[in-house]
Design a protein around this motif. Structure first.
Motif, PDB file in Angstrom:
ATOM      1  N   MET A 229       0.828  -1.207   0.000  1.00  0.00           N
ATOM      2  CA  MET A 229       0.000   0.000   0.000  1.00  0.00           C
ATOM      3  C   MET A 229       0.864   1.259   0.000  1.00  0.00           C
ATOM      4  O   MET A 229       0.490   2.275  -0.590  1.00  0.00           O
ATOM      5  N   ARG A 230       2.021   1.211   0.658  1.00  0.00           N
ATOM      6  CA  ARG A 230       2.908   2.381   0.663  1.00  0.00           C
ATOM      7  C   ARG A 230       3.362   2.715  -0.755  1.00  0.00           C
ATOM      8  O   ARG A 230       3.535   3.892  -1.103  1.00  0.00           O
ATOM      9  N   ARG A 231       3.579   1.690  -1.550  1.00  0.00           N
ATOM     10  CA  ARG A 231       3.972   1.907  -2.938  1.00  0.00           C
ATOM     11  C   ARG A 231       2.857   2.643  -3.695  1.00  0.00           C
ATOM     12  O   ARG A 231       3.110   3.561  -4.479  1.00  0.00           O
ATOM     13  N   ILE A 232       1.630   2.260  -3.426  1.00  0.00           N
ATOM     14  CA  ILE A 232       0.480   2.899  -4.073  1.00  0.00           C
ATOM     15  C   ILE A 232       0.350   4.341  -3.589  1.00  0.00           C
ATOM     16  O   ILE A 232       0.101   5.260  -4.386  1.00  0.00           O
ATOM     17  N   GLU A 233       0.519   4.560  -2.304  1.00  0.00           N
ATOM     18  CA  GLU A 233       0.421   5.925  -1.768  1.00  0.00           C
ATOM     19  C   GLU A 233       1.454   6.837  -2.413  1.00  0.00           C
ATOM     20  O   GLU A 233       1.155   7.996  -2.746  1.00  0.00           O
ATOM     21  N   SER A 234       2.670   6.336  -2.607  1.00  0.00           N
ATOM     22  CA  SER A 234       3.714   7.136  -3.244  1.00  0.00           C
ATOM     23  C   SER A 234       3.348   7.453  -4.689  1.00  0.00           C
ATOM     24  O   SER A 234       3.552   8.581  -5.179  1.00  0.00           O
ATOM     25  N   TYR A 235       2.781   6.460  -5.369  1.00  0.00           N
ATOM     26  CA  TYR A 235       2.345   6.656  -6.762  1.00  0.00           C
ATOM     27  C   TYR A 235       1.258   7.725  -6.837  1.00  0.00           C
ATOM     28  O   TYR A 235       1.323   8.628  -7.685  1.00  0.00           O
TER      29      TYR A 235
ATOM     30  N   PHE B 168     -16.467  17.292  -5.166  1.00  0.00           N
ATOM     31  CA  PHE B 168     -15.734  16.140  -4.619  1.00  0.00           C
ATOM     32  C   PHE B 168     -14.488  16.702  -3.935  1.00  0.00           C
ATOM     33  O   PHE B 168     -13.687  17.405  -4.561  1.00  0.00           O
ATOM     34  N   GLU B 169     -14.331  16.416  -2.641  1.00  0.00           N
ATOM     35  CA  GLU B 169     -13.112  16.819  -1.947  1.00  0.00           C
ATOM     36  C   GLU B 169     -11.933  16.092  -2.582  1.00  0.00           C
ATOM     37  O   GLU B 169     -11.914  14.858  -2.645  1.00  0.00           O
ATOM     38  N   LEU B 170     -10.940  16.830  -3.021  1.00  0.00           N
ATOM     39  CA  LEU B 170      -9.835  16.204  -3.729  1.00  0.00           C
ATOM     40  C   LEU B 170      -9.013  15.293  -2.827  1.00  0.00           C
ATOM     41  O   LEU B 170      -8.450  14.292  -3.297  1.00  0.00           O
ATOM     42  N   ALA B 171      -8.943  15.603  -1.538  1.00  0.00           N
ATOM     43  CA  ALA B 171      -8.246  14.697  -0.623  1.00  0.00           C
ATOM     44  C   ALA B 171      -8.933  13.335  -0.600  1.00  0.00           C
ATOM     45  O   ALA B 171      -8.267  12.285  -0.541  1.00  0.00           O
ATOM     46  N   ARG B 172     -10.260  13.341  -0.645  1.00  0.00           N
ATOM     47  CA  ARG B 172     -10.998  12.072  -0.674  1.00  0.00           C
ATOM     48  C   ARG B 172     -10.822  11.366  -2.026  1.00  0.00           C
ATOM     49  O   ARG B 172     -10.775  10.128  -2.085  1.00  0.00           O
ATOM     50  N   PHE B 173     -10.759  12.120  -3.093  1.00  0.00           N
ATOM     51  CA  PHE B 173     -10.526  11.531  -4.412  1.00  0.00           C
ATOM     52  C   PHE B 173      -9.209  10.773  -4.431  1.00  0.00           C
ATOM     53  O   PHE B 173      -9.150   9.600  -4.838  1.00  0.00           O
ATOM     54  N   HIS B 174      -8.146  11.404  -3.960  1.00  0.00           N
ATOM     55  CA  HIS B 174      -6.839  10.748  -3.968  1.00  0.00           C
ATOM     56  C   HIS B 174      -6.792   9.579  -2.979  1.00  0.00           C
ATOM     57  O   HIS B 174      -6.241   8.514  -3.282  1.00  0.00           O
ATOM     58  N   ALA B 175      -7.381   9.778  -1.797  1.00  0.00           N
ATOM     59  CA  ALA B 175      -7.421   8.678  -0.823  1.00  0.00           C
ATOM     60  C   ALA B 175      -8.235   7.512  -1.358  1.00  0.00           C
ATOM     61  O   ALA B 175      -7.944   6.338  -1.063  1.00  0.00           O
TER      62      ALA B 175
END
Length: 447
Positions: free
Chosen positions: A1-7, A424-431
């Motif tokens: 998941m850390r790899r995905i978060e970095s991406y 759409f809150e962009l923080a929620r979009f990315h999360a």
């Protein structure tokens, strides 16, 4: 998941630009505005996430289908979304043009940001992130419906023609807001929806209320009286047979519902209310798991012109939200029987686009894996909601294909879907990209 978060962090701007581009393609299924171009755009969007895509004709707006194979023995996941949107409504009510994405205070505004382009794009970007940083952990089929906002009248028949193309194990969908508390959410179902219209006619044209008052029947009074026979002042639905087949909540569903947090005064205040509907003594969350009968509008087709007349026609536009076990056909038959008994000359019109309720039990095989994956991505426990209050055509998958269906809503509670200034809150979009990817990663471990 850390790899995905970095991406996700690396490509934040690119992902936001893609969402803005998608919002700029109108796709109003009710009017046809932009639908052909939108279907083509969706079909070009899926290959960017490693999917082989095509359009499937339905007799209405096309279904866009994408597919990618996964490792041997891994689950095959169907991801449902829809590319059509609601009409913009009054343009004066928008702070920026509805089909031109605008970013203000960490939110993207535009029709379809939350419902549903932003949410299915997050799912597609999760597939892309997994493919570009490793491999897809599961087989995937993406379904983008072009008719959800008009009730998906052709989805079930279209799926029947596709069911032999995949051996799917479960369905994921992302639509609607998270729980009212704002916490990460997994939903196990939706209520169904039956929209209908009751019309009562009098004379062929409006009559002078002085010359004809007390002589000519008044359709508006007849309609009001009829409606009073359909729901009591205490909120009980009085139409006989309308609840036939309704299945009570299971013990596990009851436990999940009881565990949901709720701040009733705050929730009501958010929409400008100081009280709940009748009946007294029913909890906030319980109400969203029960059938409802709503009057959406009342009209005498007079365009708001107040004249001292007996109107020629009175119209009530209504909807009934159904729960597990109820069927739209049973509801419609009960409505027809009620009108025949209480006001035989009243007309019932059902425009189509009905949605059945969908129900997946908490003990279904993938519930814990998905809930744990969403929790891990959010860094806090996800809430398990037995059924969302709103409606989606998920029964075409849960009942039509016999698959357990799991909702992972990503949008903020105040997304204003269907209204002006949808966002759409962009923080929620990315999360949401990270959460969707982590769900597939965890499902892939089940092989």
């Amino acid at each position: 998941m850390r790899r995905i978060e970095s991406y996700v962090e690396q490509y934040r701007e690119r992902h936001e630009a893609e969402l803005a581009e998608w919002i700029g393609v109108p796709s109003v299924s009710a009017t046809g505005e932009g639908m052909a171009d939108a279907a083509g755009f969706a079909c070009a969007l899926l290959p960017r996430s490693g999917l082989k895509a095509r359009q499937v004709e339905t007799g209405g707006w096309p279904l866009v289908v994408g597919r990618a194979e996964g490792p041997a023995g891994a689950p095959h996941v169907v991801i449902y979304g829809h590319y059509d949107v609601q009409p913009a409504g009054p343009l004066a009510a928008w702070d920026s043009p509805p089909f031109e994405a605008a970013i203000r205070d960490g939110r993207m505004y535009g029709r379809g940001t939350g419902d549903n382009k932003g949410q299915h794009l997050a799912q597609l970007l999760a597939l892309r992130a997994l493919s570009e940083t490793g491999e897809l952990p599961c087989g995937v089929t993406v379904l983008l419906d072009g008719e959800e906002e008009i009730g998906s009248p052709n989805l079930e028949s279209a799926l029947a023609g596709l069911r032999d193309e995949w051996n799917a194990d479960l369905v994921l969908w992302s639509d609607g807001p998270v729980h009212d508390s704002g916490e990460p959410t997994v939903s196990l179902g939706v209520r169904g929806a039956v929209r209908f219209e009751i019309r009562v006619h009098g004379a062929p044209a409006a009559l002078h209320s002085g010359n004809w008052g007390g002589v000519g029947p008044n359709p508006a009074w007849e309609l009001v009286w009829l409606l009073s026979t359909m729901r009591s002042p205490e909120g009980e639905i009085l139409v006989k047979g309308i609840a036939d087949g309704m299945v009570p909540l299971s013990p596990s569903e009851r436990d999940a519902l009881d565990a949901l947090p709720v701040d009733v005064p705050a929730a009501l205040a958010e929409v400008g209310l100081d009280r709940m509907d009748v009946p007294e003594g029913v909890g906030f969350n319980d109400r969203l798991a029960l059938p409802t009968f709503s009057i959406n509008s009342l009209s005498c087709l007079d365009e708001g012109d107040h004249r001292t007349v007996i109107p020629a026609t009175a119209v009530a536009r209504c909807d009934i939200r159904t729960v597990g076990g109820q069927r739209a056909s049973t509801v419609i038959a009960a409505l027809r029987a009620h009108l025949a008994e209480h006001l035989p000359h009243a007309e019932l019109h059902v425009p189509g686009g009905l949605m059945e309720a969908s129900r997946t039990l908490p003990e279904s095989p993938y519930t814990q894996v998905i809930t744990d994956a969403v929790s891990a991505a959010a860094g806090r426990p996800a809430l398990l909601v037995p059924a969302m209050g709103g409606s989606l055509p998920i029964a075409a998958l849960s009942d039509g294909l016999g698959l357990p269906c799991y909702g992972i809503p990503l949008a903020n509670v105040d997304e204003h879907n269907h209204g002006p200034n949808e966002n759409f809150e962009l923080a929620r979009f990315h999360a949401g990209i990270t959460a969707a990817a982590n769900v597939l990663l965890e499902l892939g471990k089940l092989r």
